[in-house]
Design a protein around this motif. Structure first.
Motif, PDB file in Angstrom:
ATOM      1  N   ALA A  34       1.419   1.520   1.079  1.00  0.00           N
ATOM      2  CA  ALA A  34      -0.347   1.515   0.836  1.00  0.00           C
ATOM      3  C   ALA A  34      -0.874  -0.032   1.487  1.00  0.00           C
ATOM      4  CB  ALA A  34      -0.542   1.821  -0.627  1.00  0.00           C
ATOM      5  N   ARG A  35      -0.457  -1.013   1.149  1.00  0.00           N
ATOM      6  CA  ARG A  35      -0.546  -2.277   1.394  1.00  0.00           C
ATOM      7  C   ARG A  35      -0.669  -2.416   3.001  1.00  0.00           C
ATOM      8  NH1 ARG A  35       3.303  -7.534   0.460  1.00  0.00           N
ATOM      9  NH2 ARG A  35       4.199  -6.422   2.088  1.00  0.00           N
ATOM     10  N   GLN A  36       0.356  -1.890   3.595  1.00  0.00           N
ATOM     11  CA  GLN A  36       0.346  -1.929   5.231  1.00  0.00           C
ATOM     12  C   GLN A  36      -0.734  -1.163   5.666  1.00  0.00           C
ATOM     13  OE1 GLN A  36       1.863  -3.914   6.663  1.00  0.00           O
ATOM     14  NE2 GLN A  36       2.430  -3.187   8.698  1.00  0.00           N
ATOM     15  N   GLY A  88     -17.719   1.753   1.881  1.00  0.00           N
ATOM     16  CA  GLY A  88     -17.305   2.097   3.284  1.00  0.00           C
ATOM     17  C   GLY A  88     -15.673   1.659   3.343  1.00  0.00           C
ATOM     18  N   GLU A  89     -15.461   0.387   2.493  1.00  0.00           N
ATOM     19  CA  GLU A  89     -14.306  -0.289   2.692  1.00  0.00           C
ATOM     20  C   GLU A  89     -13.166   0.419   2.287  1.00  0.00           C
ATOM     21  OE1 GLU A  89     -12.474  -4.577   1.233  1.00  0.00           O
ATOM     22  OE2 GLU A  89     -14.475  -4.058   0.816  1.00  0.00           O
ATOM     23  N   ALA A  90     -11.997   0.565   3.073  1.00  0.00           N
ATOM     24  CA  ALA A  90     -10.784   1.014   2.575  1.00  0.00           C
ATOM     25  C   ALA A  90     -10.218   0.579   1.272  1.00  0.00           C
ATOM     26  CB  ALA A  90      -9.724   0.924   3.730  1.00  0.00           C
ATOM     27  N   PHE A  91      -9.682   1.448   0.412  1.00  0.00           N
ATOM     28  CA  PHE A  91      -8.977   0.933  -0.754  1.00  0.00           C
ATOM     29  C   PHE A  91      -8.016   2.039  -1.425  1.00  0.00           C
ATOM     30  CE2 PHE A  91     -12.169   4.193  -1.905  1.00  0.00           C
ATOM     31  CZ  PHE A  91     -11.492   4.876  -3.082  1.00  0.00           C
ATOM     32  N   ILE A  92      -7.361   1.426  -2.329  1.00  0.00           N
ATOM     33  CA  ILE A  92      -5.950   2.153  -2.949  1.00  0.00           C
ATOM     34  C   ILE A  92      -6.484   2.639  -4.414  1.00  0.00           C
ATOM     35  CG2 ILE A  92      -3.725   1.960  -3.842  1.00  0.00           C
ATOM     36  CD1 ILE A  92      -3.234  -0.342  -1.870  1.00  0.00           C
ATOM     37  N   LEU A  93      -6.301   3.914  -4.411  1.00  0.00           N
ATOM     38  CA  LEU A  93      -6.535   4.784  -5.732  1.00  0.00           C
ATOM     39  C   LEU A  93      -5.274   4.774  -6.295  1.00  0.00           C
ATOM     40  CD1 LEU A  93      -8.449   5.892  -7.796  1.00  0.00           C
ATOM     41  CD2 LEU A  93      -8.222   8.297  -6.368  1.00  0.00           C
ATOM     42  N   ILE A  94      -4.956   4.278  -7.648  1.00  0.00           N
ATOM     43  CA  ILE A  94      -4.007   4.607  -8.492  1.00  0.00           C
ATOM     44  C   ILE A  94      -4.201   5.373  -9.506  1.00  0.00           C
ATOM     45  CG2 ILE A  94      -2.006   3.655  -9.775  1.00  0.00           C
ATOM     46  CD1 ILE A  94      -2.657   1.060  -8.211  1.00  0.00           C
ATOM     47  N   SER A  95      -3.753   6.823  -9.640  1.00  0.00           N
ATOM     48  CA  SER A  95      -4.098   7.728 -10.574  1.00  0.00           C
ATOM     49  C   SER A  95      -2.616   8.080 -11.142  1.00  0.00           C
ATOM     50  CB  SER A  95      -4.487   8.863  -9.936  1.00  0.00           C
ATOM     51  OG  SER A  95      -3.598   9.415  -9.097  1.00  0.00           O
TER      52      SER A  95
END
Length: 467
Positions: free
Chosen positions: A153-155, A226-233
């Motif tokens: 996800a970081r990449q 609009g900035e891309a992000f990581i959602l942890i559910s």
């Protein structure tokens, strides 16, 4: 050959038979095995010059350490979401040690054990009702499984910003959104250089929930402009086994750009039961999923699996490939797990899972899940009716989160739990839920029966006078 090694080689059958007999005795008596211990041992720092040989070393171990080994794979060890080991998984684990493979590639010379891992991954996808467009691999536990998924996800985040984080290092502020992230997720953010404090806290849903408040999530997404992000559910939070609303998260994906990770360390197995599979509806669209096998799958430690959508395989290899090892070849043309996950040296962790899946099938795991939920509800019913205790949250699946009744007893919980665990009949772990100190009992062990619930209840009621 060394003399001691040669003697043990000649005596190998006797060595293994002795260990087998000791192991069988342990498993046959595991219901009576203490769930905790008060023993302490002085450790030594001097090594023998010539060694003692296998049998004598076993005697030393039994005299010194064997009494420290608690029944953590038994039916009344309800702490840390600890599963047991099914008989078939023990078979697979023993063979894993005997065969001693360094699992990496499904083709080539030297070792083909990765074929077993690939097949086991396919069987798990089938058990979990997930599509075949996931790449899976085995790691040690939920921490490294989360680490692997979040590494990819970081990449992805980096590429969205036009940066190759794997090659050039992490730069900028990576946005992470989550409501109730597990501690292993926070640790992974630290190890990945994202930062353990760099998680935007989303509100939890109303009515005593740990799941994401979807409205607040959408508001926080809009704030990112609009900035891309990581959602942890979550597919099962650790306190109350709460599930995020994956159907609503799917709708958000149509409107916003984010990587969707699901931590399903133990709750993922709810999908094995027709009664509970609705909790995971829509999770198949996630980018990555974490699942622990040494929890509800009931195989020996250490065993977990990660799933990452195959469409991200380039990102995955960019993150984990051995770029300075040309003898491994092109990672996309010559598949090797060494280029798809963190560890280079790895035992055949898939084999115990393969044995257990084939031995008990879908019906076996449906029964394990449903029995665990039944035991949790049985124990929860006792808590709910007792004047001594109170539930901190409804019993949603297999975890019971409770406390002592009355705010005046908050300072007594630690003492009570210590005394309860010291009975050596049952083991539970402390927690904090909604700012209240509590106790959590997690039911995932295939051995647990109503009789075990009754034993625990008897011990708890016997301790009434200590409150």
């Amino acid at each position: 050959m060394n003399d001691q090694l040669n003697l043990d080689l000649l005596n190998l059958e006797n060595l293994l038979e002795t260990v087998k007999d000791q192991g069988l005795k342990f498993l046959q008596q595991i219901e009576e095995r203490p769930t905790s211990t008060k023993y302490t041992i002085e450790t030594i720092d001097k090594l023998s010059d010539i060694g003692f040989g296998g049998l004598e070393t076993l005697k030393i171990f039994n005299q010194k350490f064997e009494k420290l080994i608690v029944g953590s794979s038994g039916p009344r060890y309800w702490g840390f979401v600890t599963g047991g080991s099914t008989p078939a998984s023990i078979m697979g684990d023993w063979l894993t040690t005997i065969y001693d493979q360094n699992t990496k590639s499904p083709k080539g010379q030297g070792d083909l054990s990765a074929i077993i891992e690939i097949e086991t991954t396919k069987l798990l996808l089938d058990l979990l009702n997930l599509p075949k467009d996931f790449i899976g691999g085995f790691v040690t536990g939920a921490t490294i499984s989360n680490f692997t998924c979040l590494g990819v996800a970081r990449q992805w985040i980096g590429k969205e910003q036009g940066i190759d984080f794997a090659k050039n290092g992490v730069s900028g502020n990576i946005k992470i959104l989550s409501a109730s992230p597990h501690s292993s997720v926070i640790k992974s953010l630290s190890m990945l250089g994202i930062g353990s404090n760099n998680c935007i806290k989303v509100k939890v849903a109303k009515d005593n929930r740990e799941s994401i408040d979807i409205e607040d999530l959408e508001n926080k997404i809009k704030e990112l402009n609009g900035e891309a992000f990581i959602l942890i559910s979550n597919a099962g939070t650790v306190n109350t086994t709460d599930f995020d609303d994956f159907k609503k998260i799917n709708k958000l994906r149509k409107k916003f750009n984010f990587w969707w990770h699901i931590d399903g360390a133990f709750g993922a197995f709810a999908v094995c039961s027709p009664k509970y599979k609705h909790l995971l509806k829509g999770w198949e669209n996630a980018d990555s999923i974490t699942v622990d096998c040494h929890k509800w799958l009931n195989v020996p430690y250490e065993s977990a699996v990660f799933f990452v959508k195959e469409k991200h395989k380039i990102l995955q290899t960019e993150t984990f490939q051995n770029s300075n090892a040309p003898y491994l070849g092109n990672p996309l043309e010559n598949f090797s797990y060494l280029n798809f996950l963190p560890e280079n040296s790895r035992r055949l962790k898939a084999l115990p899972v393969w044995f257990s899946l084939n031995a008990y099938g879908k019906k076996g795991y449906q029964d394990i899940v449903e029995n665990s939920a039944e035991m949790a509800n049985l124990f929860g019913a006792f808590i709910e009716k007792s004047e001594m205790f109170e539930l901190l949250a409804p019993v949603r699946l297999n975890n019971v989160c409770f406390t002592l009744s009355g705010m005046e007893n908050q300072d007594k919980i630690s003492t009570f739990l210590t005394q309860l665990n010291e009975t050596e009949k049952v083991f539970m772990t402390p927690t904090v839920y909604n700012d209240k100190k509590g106790i959590r009992a997690s039911f995932v062990n295939w051995r647990t029966t109503k009789q075990d619930i009754e034993i625990a209840i008897t011990e708890m009621e016997r301790l009434k006078t200590t409150i």
